[in-house]
Design a protein around this motif. Structure first.
Motif, PDB file in Angstrom:
ATOM      1  N   VAL A  65       0.853  -1.187   0.000  1.00 53.14           N
ATOM      2  CA  VAL A  65       0.000   0.000   0.000  1.00 53.14           C
ATOM      3  C   VAL A  65       0.892   1.242   0.000  1.00 53.14           C
ATOM      4  N   ASP A  66       0.529   2.219  -0.804  1.00 52.33           N
ATOM      5  CA  ASP A  66       1.301   3.452  -0.885  1.00 52.33           C
ATOM      6  C   ASP A  66       0.851   4.410   0.222  1.00 52.33           C
ATOM      7  N   PHE A  67       1.515   4.310   1.360  1.00 54.78           N
ATOM      8  CA  PHE A  67       1.132   5.134   2.504  1.00 54.78           C
ATOM      9  C   PHE A  67       1.543   6.595   2.339  1.00 54.78           C
ATOM     10  N   THR A  68       2.266   6.910   1.257  1.00 53.66           N
ATOM     11  CA  THR A  68       2.587   8.313   0.988  1.00 53.66           C
ATOM     12  C   THR A  68       1.378   9.055   0.421  1.00 53.66           C
ATOM     13  N   ASN A  69       0.370   8.290   0.012  1.00 53.71           N
ATOM     14  CA  ASN A  69      -0.862   8.884  -0.509  1.00 53.71           C
ATOM     15  C   ASN A  69      -1.698   9.398   0.664  1.00 53.71           C
ATOM     16  N   LYS A  76     -11.208   1.441   4.309  1.00 59.93           N
ATOM     17  CA  LYS A  76     -11.979   1.293   3.065  1.00 59.93           C
ATOM     18  C   LYS A  76     -11.145   0.808   1.884  1.00 59.93           C
ATOM     19  N   ILE A  77      -9.836   0.864   2.020  1.00 61.67           N
ATOM     20  CA  ILE A  77      -8.981   0.496   0.892  1.00 61.67           C
ATOM     21  C   ILE A  77      -9.203  -0.962   0.487  1.00 61.67           C
ATOM     22  N   PRO A  78      -9.367  -1.252  -0.813  1.00 60.70           N
ATOM     23  CA  PRO A  78      -9.510  -2.651  -1.241  1.00 60.70           C
ATOM     24  C   PRO A  78      -8.206  -3.407  -0.988  1.00 60.70           C
ATOM     25  N   LYS A  79      -8.334  -4.598  -0.465  1.00 58.48           N
ATOM     26  CA  LYS A  79      -7.139  -5.324  -0.026  1.00 58.48           C
ATOM     27  C   LYS A  79      -6.808  -6.499  -0.942  1.00 58.48           C
ATOM     28  N   LYS A 242       1.609  -4.361 -12.372  1.00 57.22           N
ATOM     29  CA  LYS A 242       0.840  -3.106 -12.383  1.00 57.22           C
ATOM     30  C   LYS A 242      -0.413  -3.225 -13.249  1.00 57.22           C
ATOM     31  N   ASP A 243      -0.277  -3.894 -14.395  1.00 53.36           N
ATOM     32  CA  ASP A 243      -1.442  -4.096 -15.267  1.00 53.36           C
ATOM     33  C   ASP A 243      -2.499  -4.936 -14.562  1.00 53.36           C
ATOM     34  N   SER A 244      -2.062  -5.962 -13.838  1.00 54.31           N
ATOM     35  CA  SER A 244      -3.007  -6.820 -13.114  1.00 54.31           C
ATOM     36  C   SER A 244      -3.709  -6.038 -12.018  1.00 54.31           C
ATOM     37  N   LEU A 245      -2.955  -5.192 -11.314  1.00 54.71           N
ATOM     38  CA  LEU A 245      -3.557  -4.380 -10.244  1.00 54.71           C
ATOM     39  C   LEU A 245      -4.567  -3.399 -10.825  1.00 54.71           C
ATOM     40  N   ASP A 246      -4.255  -2.839 -11.999  1.00 58.64           N
ATOM     41  CA  ASP A 246      -5.211  -1.930 -12.667  1.00 58.64           C
ATOM     42  C   ASP A 246      -6.508  -2.673 -12.990  1.00 58.64           C
ATOM     43  N   TYR A 247      -6.362  -3.911 -13.414  1.00 58.30           N
ATOM     44  CA  TYR A 247      -7.539  -4.729 -13.751  1.00 58.30           C
ATOM     45  C   TYR A 247      -8.324  -5.104 -12.492  1.00 58.30           C
ATOM     46  N   ILE A 248      -7.602  -5.494 -11.437  1.00 56.12           N
ATOM     47  CA  ILE A 248      -8.248  -5.972 -10.201  1.00 56.12           C
ATOM     48  C   ILE A 248      -8.930  -4.833  -9.449  1.00 56.12           C
ATOM     49  N   ASP A 250      -9.132  -1.445 -10.509  1.00 50.26           N
ATOM     50  CA  ASP A 250      -9.647  -0.357 -11.338  1.00 50.26           C
ATOM     51  C   ASP A 250      -9.090   0.983 -10.845  1.00 50.26           C
ATOM     52  N   ASP A 251      -9.965   1.912 -10.448  1.00 43.52           N
ATOM     53  CA  ASP A 251      -9.512   3.246 -10.039  1.00 43.52           C
ATOM     54  C   ASP A 251      -8.740   3.231  -8.717  1.00 43.52           C
ATOM     55  N   GLU A 252      -8.867   2.150  -7.946  1.00 49.75           N
ATOM     56  CA  GLU A 252      -8.210   2.071  -6.632  1.00 49.75           C
ATOM     57  C   GLU A 252      -6.773   1.549  -6.728  1.00 49.75           C
ATOM     58  N   ALA A 253      -6.322   1.208  -7.921  1.00 46.27           N
ATOM     59  CA  ALA A 253      -4.981   0.630  -8.080  1.00 46.27           C
ATOM     60  C   ALA A 253      -3.885   1.599  -7.659  1.00 46.27           C
ATOM     61  N   SER A 254      -4.179   2.897  -7.714  1.00 43.95           N
ATOM     62  CA  SER A 254      -3.172   3.899  -7.339  1.00 43.95           C
ATOM     63  C   SER A 254      -2.830   3.847  -5.848  1.00 43.95           C
ATOM     64  N   ASN A 255      -3.630   3.122  -5.077  1.00 46.23           N
ATOM     65  CA  ASN A 255      -3.346   2.973  -3.640  1.00 46.23           C
ATOM     66  C   ASN A 255      -2.166   2.037  -3.388  1.00 46.23           C
ATOM     67  N   TYR A 256      -1.753   1.310  -4.443  1.00 44.05           N
ATOM     68  CA  TYR A 256      -0.661   0.344  -4.290  1.00 44.05           C
ATOM     69  C   TYR A 256       0.567   0.772  -5.088  1.00 44.05           C
ATOM     70  N   MET A 257       1.730   0.464  -4.532  1.00 41.46           N
ATOM     71  CA  MET A 257       2.970   0.711  -5.265  1.00 41.46           C
ATOM     72  C   MET A 257       3.702  -0.607  -5.465  1.00 41.46           C
ATOM     73  N   VAL A 258       4.423  -0.689  -6.563  1.00 42.50           N
ATOM     74  CA  VAL A 258       5.142  -1.910  -6.929  1.00 42.50           C
ATOM     75  C   VAL A 258       6.636  -1.590  -6.948  1.00 42.50           C
ATOM     76  N   GLU A 259       7.431  -2.367  -6.180  1.00 45.20           N
ATOM     77  CA  GLU A 259       8.877  -2.159  -6.101  1.00 45.20           C
ATOM     78  C   GLU A 259       9.586  -3.480  -6.340  1.00 45.20           C
ATOM     79  N   ASP A 260      10.846  -3.403  -6.757  1.00 47.26           N
ATOM     80  CA  ASP A 260      11.625  -4.624  -6.921  1.00 47.26           C
ATOM     81  C   ASP A 260      12.778  -4.646  -5.923  1.00 47.26           C
TER      82      ASP A 260
END
Length: 400
Positions: A65-69, A76-79, A242-248, A250-260
């Motif tokens: 979860v992007d806690f900087t947001n 309420k955030i989708p998990k 990231k594409d999968s998160l956008d699909y899963i 939708d508009d709430e995908a920005s709540n998550y960040m992906v790092e390697d």
């Protein structure tokens, strides 16, 4: 004049003025010791970073979860859940495995003593993705997960903290949030952790068990981790996630960040190297100060030995001979300082260990320190030596 004669005269002067030599070389001694310690601390820091991240696969991708947001509402955030992570796995040709974990703290009772320990619920793929190895006993498996069994694996520090020896903890019963769990395994030591989890300090339980009995569903945020099939395809894997998160979401995908993991390792190493450069800058300044000290002393020495220079020139010594003599004197003083600095660095070793500073002494550091010392003596000793070589015999002999 032969070089051997010049060397002989120089050594006689240094031996007769040994205390002045030591005092003159103090700046070089400190500078050499500083450079060696700086390189040792820098190398030690880099090794510590590598050690801390040694257990991580550079092909790991973290979903957090992007806690900087500032607009995030934890309730309420989708998990993420196992079903969503399966979609991530199925949708990408670059991902080979996925896992979930949840973490928090809970009351623990071990051998009759109450404590508070970090609890981590993990799916059975978590160990493989993170290169977790079991030192004693066995690890969590799919059956434990499916049946929400009350079993746990202890981090080695937790085991050593509560039991006489880590191996003896296997098979023992402990209580987590008032419920009885069986210790089935002990993890090998891992060092610093991932995603805010310190494996050595934590108690691991099945993911389903954690959600069912221990951690608050409203406030606990699951974290995902994926592993790429090919280390060279990390960027492609991240794009797929990231594409999968956008699909899963939708508009709430920005709540998550992906790092390697690779970028985390590189960032940590870059930080360690930056600190090393800063420390080297400090050591260089110390050397410059030491070099100025040598230059000042040589200027005084030239004045004190003006008549000696006049006699040497009158006896046939060339300007080149005088230049070499005083330059050699400067280099020998700085070399003595470099050697004494190396000795001082060895004396400081116990102090660094006592303070818990990670250091790694290398032969490179000692060679660099000695070369630095000699170069400093050459650079700062040249001008006084040049001034001495230009003295005229008549003026030098009549100097008062």
């Amino acid at each position: 004049m032969k070089f051997s004669e010049i060397l002989n005269i120089t050594l006689i002067n240094l031996i007769e003025n040994k205390f002045k030599v030591i005092l003159t070389s103090l700046g070089i001694i400190v500078g050499a010791a500083t450079i060696i310690m700086v390189i040792a601390i820098g190398k030690g820091g880099e090794e510590e970073v590598k050690k801390q991240f040694a257990g991580l696969s550079a092909g790991s991708i973290y979903i957090n979860v992007d806690f900087t947001n500032p607009n995030i509402d934890i309730k309420k955030i989708p998990k993420l859940d196992e079903e969503k992570m399966e979609i991530v796995l199925e949708d990408s040709k670059n991902i080979s495995n996925v896992a979930l974990n949840i973490s928090g703290s809970a009351s623990v009772k071990i051998l009759g003593k109450d404590d508070y320990e970090p609890i981590v619920g993990v799916t059975d793929e978590f160990d493989d993705i993170n290169n977790f190895k079991i030192q004693f006993g066995e690890g969590l498996n799919e059956e434990h997960q499916n049946k929400s069994e009350k079993v746990c694996v202890l981090g080695v520090n937790v085991a050593e903290k509560h039991f006489a020896n880590a191996e003896g903890a296997v098979g023992k019963k402990i209580k987590i949030s008032g419920k009885t769990y069986t210790v089935i395994g002990i993890l090998e030591r891992k060092g610093d952790g991932i995603q805010g989890i310190s494996p050595d300090q934590s108690i691991f339980i099945p993911y389903s068990t954690g959600y069912k009995y221990v951690l608050d569903k409203k406030y606990t945020i699951p974290q995902g981790i994926a592993l790429v099939k090919d280390i060279n395809k990390v960027e492609d894997g991240m794009r797929d996630v990231k594409d999968s998160l956008d699909y899963i979401f939708d508009d709430e995908a920005s709540n998550y960040m992906v790092e390697d993991a690779g970028s985390k390792i590189e960032a940590a190493l870059a930080s360690a190297k930056t600190m090393n450069i800063l420390l080297m800058s400090v050591a260089t300044i110390v050397f410059i100060v030491g070099g100025i000290g040598i230059m000042n002393v040589l200027f005084v020495t030239v004045k004190e030995r003006t008549k000696e220079i006049g006699i040497l020139k009158a006896l046939g010594s060339s300007s080149r001979d005088i230049l070499i003599q005083f330059l050699l004197e400067s280099v020998l003083i700085s070399s003595v300082g470099g050697i004494l600095g190396i000795v001082l660095s060895y004396l400081l070793m116990p102090l660094t260990k006592y303070l818990g500073v990670p250091v790694l002494f290398t032969i490179d550091g000692k060679i660099i320190a000695l070369l630095f010392a000699m170069i400093t003596g050459t650079v700062f000793g040249f001008y006084p030596a040049y001034q001495a070589s230009k003295l005229k015999p008549v003026e030098a002999l009549s100097y008062e």
